[in-house]
Design an enzyme around this catalytic site. Structure first.
Site, PDB file in Angstrom:
ATOM      1  N   HIS A 157       0.822  -1.223   0.000  1.00  0.00           N
ATOM      2  CA  HIS A 157       0.000   0.000   0.000  1.00  0.00           C
ATOM      3  C   HIS A 157       0.854   1.271   0.000  1.00  0.00           C
ATOM      4  CE1 HIS A 157      -2.857   3.062   1.224  1.00  0.00           C
ATOM      5  NE2 HIS A 157      -2.290   3.154   2.406  1.00  0.00           N
ATOM      6  N   HIS A 166       3.938   7.000   5.129  1.00  0.00           N
ATOM      7  CA  HIS A 166       2.794   7.730   5.687  1.00  0.00           C
ATOM      8  C   HIS A 166       2.056   6.970   6.787  1.00  0.00           C
ATOM      9  CE1 HIS A 166       0.388   5.368   2.768  1.00  0.00           C
ATOM     10  NE2 HIS A 166      -0.614   5.568   3.603  1.00  0.00           N
ATOM     11  N   GLU A 182       1.228   5.769  12.567  1.00  0.00           N
ATOM     12  CA  GLU A 182      -0.082   5.272  12.976  1.00  0.00           C
ATOM     13  C   GLU A 182      -0.070   3.759  13.221  1.00  0.00           C
ATOM     14  OE1 GLU A 182      -3.262   7.124  10.838  1.00  0.00           O
ATOM     15  OE2 GLU A 182      -4.475   5.309  10.935  1.00  0.00           O
ATOM     16  N   ASP A 183       0.579   3.022  12.340  1.00  0.00           N
ATOM     17  CA  ASP A 183       0.466   1.561  12.400  1.00  0.00           C
ATOM     18  C   ASP A 183       1.669   0.841  12.989  1.00  0.00           C
ATOM     19  OD1 ASP A 183      -1.985   1.860  11.257  1.00  0.00           O
ATOM     20  OD2 ASP A 183      -1.300   1.480   9.209  1.00  0.00           O
ATOM     21  N   ASP A 233      -3.229   8.529  -0.681  1.00  0.00           N
ATOM     22  CA  ASP A 233      -3.548   7.433   0.232  1.00  0.00           C
ATOM     23  C   ASP A 233      -4.996   6.986   0.015  1.00  0.00           C
ATOM     24  OD1 ASP A 233      -3.491   5.730   2.520  1.00  0.00           O
ATOM     25  OD2 ASP A 233      -4.276   7.359   3.760  1.00  0.00           O
ATOM     26  N   ASP A 240     -24.447  17.094 -24.126  1.00  0.00           N
ATOM     27  CA  ASP A 240     -23.019  17.427 -24.069  1.00  0.00           C
ATOM     28  C   ASP A 240     -22.283  16.585 -23.036  1.00  0.00           C
ATOM     29  OD1 ASP A 240     -24.569  18.665 -22.211  1.00  0.00           O
ATOM     30  OD2 ASP A 240     -23.378  20.502 -22.136  1.00  0.00           O
TER      31      ASP A 240
END
Ligand code: MN
Length: 738
Positions: free
Chosen positions: A66, A90, A94-95, A157, A277
């Site tokens: 990812h 990134h 967090e992880d 992301d 259109d």
């Protein structure tokens, strides 16, 4: 065929689903930035790979696939090295519990700041998901104002997550797709990265409305041959005619995005056949002058549809988009849209703020990026003030709506407001204080109502007075949540002030009954007893009395001398006359009126006008008695306007038990036999109790006059009676007496 696996987003070419490797990212970068610091990039990749080692995505792939894909999206968008490296990293804070300090040490302050900006707030416990979401937006917006690359990474992301969304359960897919449409696609639009915006919208549309998506897909495929033919014919003719006029220009064409076609179909309540259109042409010139020259040539050849021409070159959009737009009527009356812009404008239109973070001739150009962040800063400032989670989310969504009107200040300065914004919205958009003091607004030199909608091109001037203050009616005159929040906040403070004043007054009155002057009680003494009532501040204590949550008797008890608590006859004082009076009133009528935002307020219906449910009502704070509820147009109330600060907003509570109000009406009729019977039958038909009925004859005018007292439970009910009476032959007019 793509349909064999309906879960896979069909708009993705195979290359965007194939696993991306480090080399792919590197090659993208080197293609436009040959002297890039390859070592830095490799270190970021290696660090991320190690940090995410062993983690898996829902698809079963290694997690790090990812971040690599995100870095690849960023590299393809030609972003600078730090941004691409931030793509690799990134998710590590967090992880993987990597510390910010470490990122600063290894990859520099900029990268750490970007990663921190896209990291969700972790350690805090939130009340619910909505609050968590709001707080995360708040944090992200702040980080974005410091460095817009936070948003660019967040968008990349989100784009990759959307591409792989089919691995998540249906409920989550929906929620994420909705958020993408509400927040991220509009944000991409705001910073002008149109390819992100379109990709996000297409994917969200696919997940949210798969059936509509596939149906549109099928119809477009069916008409592909015809569309191709039309597009080729018009393209060829555009090229020829520009050539003949010695204009050096490039012509391109495209089918508009499925989401935008879908939106048009829904908005016009039609089918694909009704949208002509759905393809558009683009003419790109070298100079601005050539844009207008090309426009002239086109308008000479084809008839333009009036009202469809827009000059975004002279007046760029908030996201700095520039172009001329016109819709022309082609062969067989089929309209087609043409956008005319210079090559430079085209780059801004496609890449937006990213164009300012990319490399030109090996050098980073960050010129002009502040122009993209000015609105963000404003957004951040305003959201500081909005405490309520729900309001906050609504405000963000609203401010990201792409439709806008562009108006001018008298000094010629351009202001952009969302479509539908009113004169009063404009005043608030300039300054909160100006909004509060608005007495009138002139549009193009003419005084208009505060609630008048503005149109692009209007010149708007705000008239103000230091004595002016907002009122409840203003809430109806604004369309933007931001102005609404400001008015609400002002009113809330004001009502708070009023309730404190009223409460203090009631407190003092109650003390007087025991011959205790208010002055004899010090602030400190009051302060000592506050915890007994569960308050921290004196103002809250008085406010509670003012709003009837705390009875004056209870409030004064601790401040009375021992002997004052017992009446001469030996019975303990329970209720003051005032209180029991109020109780009687509230029992009778008080429960059907709510004072805005407050519960358990002392209210009673004013005798002068006897309002009934459904009437427009206004509250008036009567000293020491709570809030009197009048009809808004009550004549008595108007005479009390000398003290407008005691007015308060009230509304009917529609959730409570029905209740009967006595209403006096007068009916004028022609004089004829059986009129009395007809009138009473008509009333009986509406199942209304008649408390009193007096009929008389006005001989001068040859007219019957009925004075009737009815039991009515709502305005609707009364109107029903009136309607029924009107239907009687010979009834001339009727009125409600108060
Ligand atoms: Mn991620």
């Amino acid at each position: 065929m793509a349909k064999s696996n309906p879960k896979t987003p069909p708009m993705l070419d195979k290359s965007s689903l194939r696993p991306v490797r480090y080399d792919d990212v590197l090659n993208e970068i080197l293609a436009h930035h040959p002297s890039a610091d390859v070592d830095y990039l490799a270190r970021a990749w290696a660090f991320g790979a190690k940090a995410h080692h062993g983690q898996k995505r829902k698809s079963g792939e290694p997690y790090f696939s990812h971040p690599i894909a995100v870095a690849h999206i960023l590299a393809k968008a030609k972003l600078d090295l730090v941004t691409v490296a931030a793509g690799f990293l990134h998710d590590v804070v967090e992880d993987c519990a990597v510390e910010r300090k470490e990122l600063v040490r290894l990859f520099g302050e900029d990268l750490a700041e970007i990663v921190d900006g896209v990291t969700k707030i972790g350690k805090v416990q939130f009340r619910d998901r909505q609050q968590a979401q709001a707080e995360n937006y708040r944090k992200m917006i702040l980080a974005m104002t410091r460095d817009i690359r936070v948003l660019i990474v967040k968008l990349a992301d989100r784009l990759h997550n959307m591409r792989t969304l089919f691995y998540l359960p249906e409920e989550k897919r929906r929620r994420i797709s909705e958020e993408t449409l509400d927040i991220y696609a509009p944000l991409a639009h705001r910073i002008g990265i149109s390819h992100f915006k379109i990709a996000l919208e297409e994917l969200a549309f696919f997940y949210l409305e798969p059936e509509a998506y596939w149906e549109l897909d099928r119809q477009l495929a069916q008409r592909a041959k015809m569309s191709r033919h039309l597009i080729d014919t018009i393209s060829a003719e555009l090229k020829t005619i520009l050539n003949q006029n010695q204009l050096d220009a490039e012509v391109t064409s495209r089918i508009k995005s499925r989401y935008s076609i879908h939106r048009k179909i829904v908005a016009k309540e039609t089918v694909l056949e009704g949208i002509f259109d759905y393809y558009a042409f683009r003419i790109m010139t070298n100079t601005v002058k050539d844009c207008y020259a090309a426009l002239g040539v086109l308008h000479e050849r084809w008839r333009p549809i009036p009202g469809r021409f827009k000059d975004f070159i002279a007046t760029p959009k908030v996201n700095l988009y520039q172009s001329l737009h016109t819709t022309l009527i082609g062969e067989q009356g089929i309209p087609f849209e043409v956008q005319i812009r210079t090559h430079r404008m085209h780059r801004t239109a496609e890449e937006g703020v990213a164009a300012h973070w990319t490399y030109k001739d090996g050098r980073l150009t960050s010129v002009g990026k502040d122009r993209y962040t000015a609105w963000l800063r404003k957004l951040a400032d305003e959201h500081e003030e909005v405490k309520d989670t729900h309001e906050f989310l609504a405000t963000i969504k609203d401010q990201l709506q792409p439709d806008e009107v562009l108006v001018f200040t008298p000094a010629g300065e351009i202001k952009s407001l969302r479509a539908g914004a009113t004169a009063l919205d404009f005043a608030y958009s300039i300054h909160t204080e100006l909004g509060h003091r608005t007495t009138g607004v002139k549009v193009n030199g003419k005084l208009v109502g505060l609630g008048s909608a503005l149109n692009t091109g209007d010149i708007v001037e705000v008239l103000s007075s230091p004595k002016q203050t907002p009122n409840q009616e203003w809430l109806k005159s604004v369309k933007t949540p931001s102005a609404r929040n400001k008015i609400r906040a002002w009113l809330r403070t004001e009502e708070q002030k009023k309730s404190i004043e009223l409460g203090k007054n009631m407190f003092e009155r109650e003390l007087k009954r025991y011959k205790v002057p208010l002055k004899s009680i010090s602030k400190e003494t009051i302060g000592e007893h506050l915890p007994d009532f569960g308050f921290k501040k004196v103002d809250d204590f008085f406010s509670a009395i003012g709003f009837g949550r705390l009875t004056p008797l209870k409030a004064v008890t601790p401040f009375l001398p021992e002997d004052a608590r017992v009446k001469p006859d030996g019975k303990e004082v329970r209720e003051s006359r005032l209180e029991s009076a109020i109780k009687r009133i509230t029992k009778r009528s008080g429960e059907q009126v709510l004072v805005k935002g407050q519960r358990d307020v002392l209210v009673y219906l004013a005798k002068c006008c006897n309002p009934i449910i459904g009437d427009s009502i206004t509250g008036y704070i009567s000293r020491g008695r709570g809030v009197a509820v009048h009809k808004t147009d009550c004549a008595m109330l108007k005479t009390m306007a000398v003290n407008p600060e005691r007015r308060i907003h009230v509304e009917w509570d529609r959730h409570c038990e029905p209740q009967l109000f006595r209403v006096r009406i007068r009916v004028y009729t022609e004089e004829r036999p059986a009129m009395i019977a007809d009138v009473s039958h008509a009333i009986a038909d509406t199942k209304t109790n008649v408390k009193q009925l007096k009929a008389s004859v006005n001989n001068d005018k040859n007219m019957g006059v009925f004075d009737i007292v009815l039991e009515i439970h709502s305005l609707d009910h009364l109107e029903k009676v009136f309607k029924r009476l009107r239907a009687i032959k010979g009834v001339l007019s009727q009125e409600r007496l108060s």
